[in-house]
Design an enzyme around this catalytic site. Sequence first.
Site, mmCIF file in Angstrom:
data_model
loop_
_atom_site.group_PDB
_atom_site.id
_atom_site.type_symbol
_atom_site.label_atom_id
_atom_site.label_comp_id
_atom_site.label_asym_id
_atom_site.label_seq_id
_atom_site.Cartn_x
_atom_site.Cartn_y
_atom_site.Cartn_z
ATOM 1 N N ASP A 131 0.819 -1.217 0.000
ATOM 2 C CA ASP A 131 0.000 0.000 0.000
ATOM 3 C C ASP A 131 0.850 1.264 0.000
ATOM 4 O OD1 ASP A 131 0.943 -0.238 2.574
ATOM 5 O OD2 ASP A 131 -1.010 -0.142 3.553
ATOM 6 N N ASP A 191 1.534 -10.626 3.060
ATOM 7 C CA ASP A 191 0.541 -10.586 4.139
ATOM 8 C C ASP A 191 -0.892 -10.764 3.644
ATOM 9 O OD1 ASP A 191 2.531 -10.159 5.988
ATOM 10 O OD2 ASP A 191 2.345 -7.983 5.948
ATOM 11 N N GLN A 213 10.066 -16.758 5.046
ATOM 12 C CA GLN A 213 8.706 -16.661 4.511
ATOM 13 C C GLN A 213 8.659 -15.934 3.168
ATOM 14 O OE1 GLN A 213 5.953 -15.471 8.006
ATOM 15 N NE2 GLN A 213 8.024 -15.347 8.808
ATOM 16 N N SER A 261 -8.215 -33.336 -11.720
ATOM 17 C CA SER A 261 -8.668 -32.927 -13.052
ATOM 18 C C SER A 261 -9.554 -31.689 -13.020
ATOM 19 C CB SER A 261 -9.432 -34.073 -13.728
ATOM 20 O OG SER A 261 -8.639 -35.232 -13.803
ATOM 21 N N GLN A 304 1.650 -36.444 -10.222
ATOM 22 C CA GLN A 304 0.702 -35.326 -10.279
ATOM 23 C C GLN A 304 -0.377 -35.400 -9.201
ATOM 24 O OE1 GLN A 304 -0.296 -34.584 -14.693
ATOM 25 N NE2 GLN A 304 0.872 -36.474 -14.685
#
Length: 734
Positions: free
Chosen positions: A90, A137, A272, A506, A643
């Site tokens: 921001d 965040d 993070q 799928s 997968q």
Amino acid sequence: MNGAVRAVVRTALTKGCDPYAIYEGYEGLVQGGHMMKKMGWADVRGWLSEGGTLIGTARCAAFRERWGRLQAAKNMIVNGIDALIVCGGDGSLTGADLFRAEWPDLLHELVDKGELSSSQISGYEHLTIVGLVGSIDNDMSSTDATIGAYSSLTRICQSVDFIDATALSHSRAFVVEVMGRHCGWLALMAGIATGADYIFIPEQPPNASSWGDHICSVVSAHRNKGKRKTIVIVAEGAIDSDLKPITAVDVKNLLVDRLGLDTRITTLGHVQRGGAAVAYDRIISSLQGFEAVEAVLDSTPETPSPMIGMTANAVSRKPLVESVALTKQVAVAIKNREFDKAMSLRDSEFKDYLDAFKTLSNIDSAEMKLASDKRLRIAIINIGAPAGGMNAAVRAAACYCLSRGHRPLAIHNGFTGLARHDSVKELDWLDVENWVIRGGSEIGTNRNLPDVDLGMVAYYFQKYAFDGLLIVGGFEAFLSLYQLEQARANYPALRIPMVCLPATISNNVPGTEYSVGSDTCLNALVEYCDVIKQSASATRRRVFVVEVQGGKSGYVATFAGLCVGASAVYTPEEGISLSKLAKDCEFLRQSYAQDEGQNRAGKLILRNEKASKVFTTEVIADIIREEAKGRFDARTANPGHVQQGGIPSPMDRLRATRLALKCMQFLETAQTHESGRGSSETAAVIGIIGAGVEFTSVKYLFDHEAELVHRRPRKTFWTTVRKVSDALSGRPDH
């Protein structure tokens, strides 16, 4: 962020614009020179798999001052730049809009000082600003997800999963501090996705005088049930109702002094922010970067600066100034102790997830328990191929049942297990406590439908007196629900509320835009293809044709192609033709001719397993080799059941939990309306449609929205994604 830069650069080039990368944030605007680089197509090759931001980012004190913005304006005009796409938080976006507002005055001042002439500023009278939100965040209002948030959440969950093993081994408590000064999104989502015992977030602080008693009662209740470990997640901005900070040290001391637990603190810090972007962040950064350039070209001097975000599962444009203002109101509301207002300023999912966490952690709350005559016997079954998040859904459903006083009854090994082996077992809290992080299906699954022996299925429904049924699975689960609904006329035991929770890699179940397991699949494919691409880059002149699962649905291939920057994607919906292959071979020839073997980025083609009966993965590779005339090579790769994923992704854990709880509430509600117990509305499929969650009658979906021959929905929402993917890879129109 790198995916966004790549998308902006390549979209700008396809639109005939000149893209520039500004290095080191606003500092690059102020400094100018080598920090403002004109970008070409090859400059952003391979950027999707890179972490961080390759053009750098930095806080810039000079840009906060007018003289700094004056210098930035001069550097932009000298380089011929009249539009700015800003990816940041921001603060960065606020600075950008202020820059736009001041722009005319800045130009006049530059002319008055003689630094620029009137002719130089001609054509640059207006500055276009477009904002992209890059924030781990997920704290920006007016968008459902910010670029980087899910990658950060994934790092947190991976770390806590590792800590979990240590905590279990030593019967320890761990207090994990995560980022989030004014936003508890990371802490909340990590708390649900890792099965944490307790969380602290700034939007809903605990009572200043009693929070210690409450956390001790919750942790003690879990330990008394046999749980050997304790995980508490604390947002760095956590406070109590008197606005006093709650630190990880405070929580640790409480657990040690009051409960005598061997407690350790882990502060994850900047881990993070690290690592390559997960699939979802690659998707939204690419789509939003593409849309940002479109917004620049659509802009007029009267158009408010837009912020590109995600709303209702689609890219959206919102007024930048309003979005930033709403975001800042959250911190103000918290400071003024208006916590309900702070919660209301978050998206609707935030409250749903907070309610979900409370439900899952406060299992012995007397307030949650229903009267004995309202308590149900609810059956839970998995149908179809395994999908990441199945166990999280079963766990959430079981925990909800236990918290309300219902009895969760797991049907093991599908309808075959029920009809042939009477495989019904009641679940208790300790059985499912650690299932949220496990892949596969703990209660077993297969593709057999109820008609394997419908009479015996109904018999066991009657024997165990099921009051409701949750089916977790893919297209077979959808068909199973339909068969049971249709059989109600002949079997009274089936006249109970039933609901299907779509879970399949799928993502081909009608009635939803998202199936649990599809995100885990995409992340597994992204990791696999990143490695394959690295192999291709090492040999310089190699194309890998990768076979992707998904049945007759092109969802996985389409989104995986966008995530890995595939040169081409083949799906069942569009099929494969000789003319299409010829154009793609020519495209590859031109691409290799232009980089002359110097570029290290490998090339991938993704082919859905059912895209064509004739043009198999091996045939396509043979055609490419033949057409290459020795200039480059082609190999095949098949990730197969990789997968289906290992550990489920945080998104699949979260959505499985949220949807499972809503399914349980559906079964409760349907059960209270006796007249409707046998109606088609009490056999429904839960689905994420846009930003909302909806229940749709399975009969309606079967009759109107299911393409039964191809086992997929009649409508697809991802067709535009392929166009973006092709544009960003440079693939010519077909």
